[in-house]
Design a protein around this motif. Sequence first.
Motif, PDB file in Angstrom:
ATOM      1  N   TYR A  12      -9.850  13.524   0.370  1.00  0.00           N
ATOM      2  CA  TYR A  12      -9.232  13.451  -0.955  1.00  0.00           C
ATOM      3  C   TYR A  12      -9.138  14.846  -1.569  1.00  0.00           C
ATOM      4  CZ  TYR A  12      -9.997   8.404  -0.596  1.00  0.00           C
ATOM      5  OH  TYR A  12      -9.981   7.093  -0.185  1.00  0.00           O
ATOM      6  N   TYR A  33       0.845  -1.209   0.000  1.00  0.00           N
ATOM      7  CA  TYR A  33       0.000   0.000   0.000  1.00  0.00           C
ATOM      8  C   TYR A  33       0.874   1.251   0.000  1.00  0.00           C
ATOM      9  CZ  TYR A  33      -3.460   3.411   1.547  1.00  0.00           C
ATOM     10  OH  TYR A  33      -4.267   4.508   1.638  1.00  0.00           O
ATOM     11  N   ASP A  85     -14.970   0.516   5.344  1.00  0.00           N
ATOM     12  CA  ASP A  85     -13.814   1.262   4.819  1.00  0.00           C
ATOM     13  C   ASP A  85     -13.965   1.491   3.323  1.00  0.00           C
ATOM     14  OD1 ASP A  85     -11.504   2.720   4.953  1.00  0.00           O
ATOM     15  OD2 ASP A  85     -10.144   1.008   4.923  1.00  0.00           O
TER      16      ASP A  85
END
Length: 436
Positions: free
Chosen positions: A167, A117, A343
């Motif tokens: 974001y 990740y 999530d």
Amino acid sequence: MAAFADGFGSIIFNIRQIVQITDDPNCLYLRGAEMADVKVIESDADDLAVLVDLDGVISHIGCNAELKALAKASKVKESVDAEGGCLVPGLVDGHTHPVFAGDRVHEFAMKLAGASYMEVQQAGGGIHFTTKKTREATESELLESLEVVGVEMLKAGTTTLEAKSGYGLDTETEMKMLEVIEMANGIFPLDFSGTFCGAHAIPKDSDEWLQTELIVNEMIPRIVEEKAEGRLTCVENIDVFCEKGVFGIDSSKRIMEAGKSAGLRINFHADELHPLGGAEMGASIGARAMSHLEEISSEGIAAMAESKSVAVLLPTTAYMLRLKPPPAREMIDHGVIVALGSDFNPNAFCLSMPTVMHLACVQFRMSMPEALVASTLNAAYSIGRSKRIGAITVGRQADLLVLEAPKWEHLIYRFGCHAMVIKHVIKNGKVVFSKS
Ligand code: NIG
Ligand code: FE
């Protein structure tokens, strides 16, 4: 058993099992052995019924004959025949990132080929990729894609969710994301608990210190201002991705304490990839909830149990990133309040809480009653709403699922099959989705 309003809005009848979770209207969470002991009322004759008042609040739980008579006398607006199925509380998703543009299907392929990740993120992908796309998107484009996601969540039984920004990473885009969550909360038949997550990553042109300053001195004051003007009313929580190479313990603490002083509840990403001591720090500053916790220490577990911080566990992420599972059994056995979340985000593209519960049972070794408590009452507690939702008791909001199954456990047992099991989704006493 008194009615709370004149007349009734709806009745659900011919129920075989009512899974109340708790029958105590004042119970706000279950922990330890209590999590395995959900309250279920059962009738082999499918004789159970629930009556909902005109405000969408449960007013009676009883048997068909008695409640049908009350409903008839007051010309109830909506009747739902459960046809011998089960009634469970609407599911509460304790952790989502549902507002974003674009996808990251190409990164899934990279991760399957072995990239971690953080390797993807450090190469400019991950949250950075989604941030670029989200900055470019308009509010209405983001709202449209959130609607698509929201409809699917509802069909999968979610009636309330925690929803993060994160974001944008600049003030303008973070506010745009929170505004989209606020609009969705007003329009969709779903309740949103909004979370400000300007500390989700460090923008490429910044550093940890600069981003912390920006959040504390510009973004949080802006949220306070908006709230004072009666906007962003559903923004209730503050989040930080507290992780090695992202926000360390000190900056995370600084940001969350500023958020707490601004009236936000602390609910953050802790101890996911490295054992940083996030759980201990979170407990010490009064965090209501911490998510992930794959790398939590024994001291962290003890601190969470002591402080009543909720551990919001995320089976989809651990599964997709092939992480070591969080020690869910140890947490439950030590009395930590455990909740679950999907999530949902471009890294972990799963929005189905029944799938999440199944994964929690198989991979985290939770029992089915524990997984259901974690996805109803305890998840509601993680966002401060368990007085109102998360259980089927007189006085709580009628957010309910009618299952087409003789036992409620089919909701979890049938992996990836929520569409077969969920027959009606009821929000505030009104049917908002029915399976065709
Ligand atoms: O909870 N770990 C940080 N945040 C998200 C992932 C967000 C993303 O990769 O876009 C999570 O898994
Ligand atoms: Fe997350």
